[in-house]
Design an enzyme around this catalytic site. Structure first.
Site, PDB file in Angstrom:
ATOM      1  N   LYS A  79      61.760  59.879  55.784  1.00 18.62           N
ATOM      2  CA  LYS A  79      61.975  60.853  54.763  1.00 18.62           C
ATOM      3  C   LYS A  79      62.115  62.125  55.392  1.00 18.62           C
ATOM      4  O   LYS A  79      61.639  62.600  56.206  1.00 18.62           O
ATOM      5  CB  LYS A  79      60.812  60.962  53.633  1.00 18.62           C
ATOM      6  N   SER A 154      59.605  61.563  44.476  1.00 16.11           N
ATOM      7  CA  SER A 154      60.686  62.401  45.274  1.00 16.11           C
ATOM      8  C   SER A 154      61.054  61.544  46.273  1.00 16.11           C
ATOM      9  O   SER A 154      62.296  61.950  46.892  1.00 16.11           O
ATOM     10  CB  SER A 154      59.967  63.633  45.774  1.00 16.11           C
ATOM     11  N   SER A 178      55.050  60.283  45.053  1.00 15.63           N
ATOM     12  CA  SER A 178      56.431  60.245  45.540  1.00 15.63           C
ATOM     13  C   SER A 178      56.605  59.174  46.690  1.00 15.63           C
ATOM     14  O   SER A 178      57.692  58.928  46.747  1.00 15.63           O
ATOM     15  CB  SER A 178      56.677  61.570  46.370  1.00 15.63           C
TER      16      SER A 178
HETATM   17  N1  GLN Z   1      56.639  63.976  40.956  1.00 17.59           N
HETATM   18  C1  GLN Z   1      55.467  64.763  41.456  1.00 17.59           C
HETATM   19  C2  GLN Z   1      56.058  66.027  41.380  1.00 17.59           C
HETATM   20  O1  GLN Z   1      57.111  66.469  40.971  1.00 17.59           O
HETATM   21  C3  GLN Z   1      55.202  64.394  42.734  1.00 17.59           C
HETATM   22  C4  GLN Z   1      55.966  64.871  43.837  1.00 17.59           C
HETATM   23  C5  GLN Z   1      55.662  64.140  45.153  1.00 17.59           C
HETATM   24  O2  GLN Z   1      54.443  63.483  45.500  1.00 17.59           O
HETATM   25  N2  GLN Z   1      55.895  64.756  46.154  1.00 17.59           N
HETATM   26  O3  GLN Z   1      55.440  66.799  41.610  1.00 17.59           O
END
Ligand code: GLN
Length: 511
Positions: A79, A154, A178
């Site tokens: 990532k 994400s 994410s």
């Molecule tokens: N969807 C969540 C957010 O927008 C999780 C993001 C993540 O785990 N980096 O914060």
């Protein structure tokens, strides 16, 4: 000849050990696959030009008897939130476009030391803020099951790369889901380790008290193997646990070999078995409970009453920490600089205006507001109290159950654009995954079949007490086997074709 991209990392490792293939062959197969499908999927922001050289070096080391690790020679996608000395690291943001960091993240250094072959950097929502990968400054990733749908976020890039057979395994980061949510929406496996179990050194910070790096894969065993490589104490991360961790791969193998779950108490989180969830998700979830019960597990209901406030608390704590972490992108130290005439502050403002996307700005404004004098106690302070209540709820639940279970997501993958103009709707999709981050406990998502109404993957989430990651791999190993018996093999063998091509041939990713 076997298509090397369809095999699990564990299976590839077996072929390497038997001398039946080489890391160069495996790596080339994946680079070819990326070339063939990534124009459609867009899982990668950057493909390494050093991968084949690295693979050749690893093959030579193997021949010289210098490499013993099980994942030596296996390609891995990373990532783009993780720093890499030989590839740009943008965290999906224009503000870091082209930035090549001066050091490797600890997890990346460990991959290299274990002889894994970095294939490239995967797409993500900007600074990991989002649930769909549509907030990437470099354009969205598409779900391999249906290119008109989001892959989750994400870490949509890492999950899509694995689900589209562009990489056997990948690293992600999970601040509120994410890793687990994109794994669920693409039919992959994803694990958020116990907070402090995997180093955050070199993971570009979103919310430091919530962020955890972890594995994405097509099998529980592969996730465990990767976790074994990257996990463990790191003196460069002040929140890194000093525990001596057991082998997660051993736990996954033990689970897969177990023929009964007698004695295991599985707690169904009643708040996350909600009528508002997509019916097809709930049906697969309830069938999974039946499979567990048939294998001898005791199914009990548990309640996490404060989960009702989890999203509100998370969306105060996360923006507060993010606004502080993102202050370092000041036009002086990293990446972009917009050279307007005026003061340093003018340059900084112009740079942040041009370099950050709308979601990042929204959260920085929210976070600085929540932290401002006079509001700190009302917002940040209250959110921290809710966090404590959620931790207590989990502690009580784990007195009654060994693992907790829920759907990983309320729905299957939605269409690109469907929630882009409605931040609150996007935030609400995280209700199932956020509680584990607030509590610091480990969580795993594994594929639980397809939803009847749309034929898309449904994720099943398991959670364990902090430090009990091995329990997740053990139970996950058994549940994966039960689910594969139920669904006639691994879920990813059943996906439809991509752009006319036989995307998911019968030969599966399973060992
Ligand atoms: N969807 C969540 C957010 O927008 C999780 C993001 C993540 O785990 N980096 O914060």
């Amino acid at each position: 000849m076997t298509d090397l991209t369809r095999l699990s990392a564990a299976a590839l490792s077996g072929l390497l050990a038997a001398g039946e293939t080489s890391s160069v062959e495996i790596t080339r197969a994946h680079l070819d696959r990326i070339e063939a499908v990534d124009g459609d999927v867009h899982a990668f922001l950057h493909v390494s030009d050093a991968a084949l050289d690295t693979a050749a070096l690893v093959d030579a080391q193997r021949a010289a008897g210098e490499l013993t690790g099980e994942l030596a020679g296996i390609p891995v996608a990373i990532k783009d939130v993780l720093t890499t000395v030989d590839m740009p690291s943008t965290a999906g943001s224009k503000i870091l476009e082209g930035w090549v960091p001066p050091y490797d993240a600890t997890v990346v250094a460990r991959l290299r030391a274990a002889g894994l072959v970095p294939l490239g950097k995967t797409n993500m929502d900007e600074f990991a803020m989002g649930s769909s990968t549509e907030h990437s400054a470099y354009g969205p990733t598409r779900n391999p099951w249906d290119l008109s749908r989001i892959p989750g976020g994400s870490g949509g890039g890492s999950a899509a790369a694995v689900a589209a057979f562009e990489a056997p395994i990948a690293l992600g980061s999970d601040t509120g889901g994410s890793i687990r949510q994109p794994a669920a929406l693409t039919g992959s496996v994803g694990v958020k380790p116990t907070y402090g179990g995997v180093s955050r050194y070199g993971a570009i910070a979103l919310a430091s008290s919530l962020d955890q790096v972890g594995p994405v894969s097509r099998s529980v065993l592969d996730a465990a193997l990767l976790h074994d490589v990257v996990g463990g104490h790191d003196p460069r991360d002040s929140t890194s646990l000093t525990d001596a961790w057991p082998s997660f791969a051993a736990a996954a193998r033990q689970g897969a070999a177990a023929d009964s779950l007698a004695g295991l108490r599985v707690g169904v989180v009643t708040e996350l078995d909600a009528p508002g969830f997509q019916p097809g998700v709930l049906s697969r979830f309830h069938e999974t409970l039946e499979l567990l019960a048939a294998a001898g597990a005791e199914i009990v209901d548990v309640s996490l009453p404060s989960v009702e406030y989890a999203i509100a608390a998370y969306y105060l704590i996360l923006p507060a920490e993010a606004s502080s972490n993102l202050a370092k992108f000041d036009s002086v130290r990293f990446g972009l600089r917009v050279p307007v005439t005026g003061t340093v502050e003018d340059v900084m403002a112009a740079t942040r205006e041009a370099g950050f996307g709308a979601e990042v700005k929204r959260r920085v404004i929210l976070g600085t507001y929540a932290l401002s004098a006079g509001y700190y106690d009302a917002y940040y302070g209250s959110a921290q109290k809710v966090r404590t209540l959620i931790q207590r709820d989990f502690a009580a639940a784990f007195e009654r159950a060994d693992v907790l279970i829920s759907p990983t997501t309320p729905t299957t993958a939605w269409s690109l654009g469907a929630k882009l103009d409605d931040p609150l709707a996007m935030y609400l999709t995280d209700i199932t995954t956020i509680p584990a981050n607030l509590a610091g406990i480990p969580g795993m998502s594994l594929p639980g079949g397809l939803a009847a109404e749309d034929g898309l993957p449904v994720g099943i989430q398991l959670m364990a007490p902090a430090r009990e990651d091995a329990r997740l791999y053990r139970v996950g190993g058994t549940l994966e086997r039960l689910l594969e018996e139920r669904w006639g093999g691994p879920l990813l063998a059943q996906a439809p074709s991509l752009a006319g091509e036989e995307m998911f041939a019968a030969e599966s990713g399973a060992v």
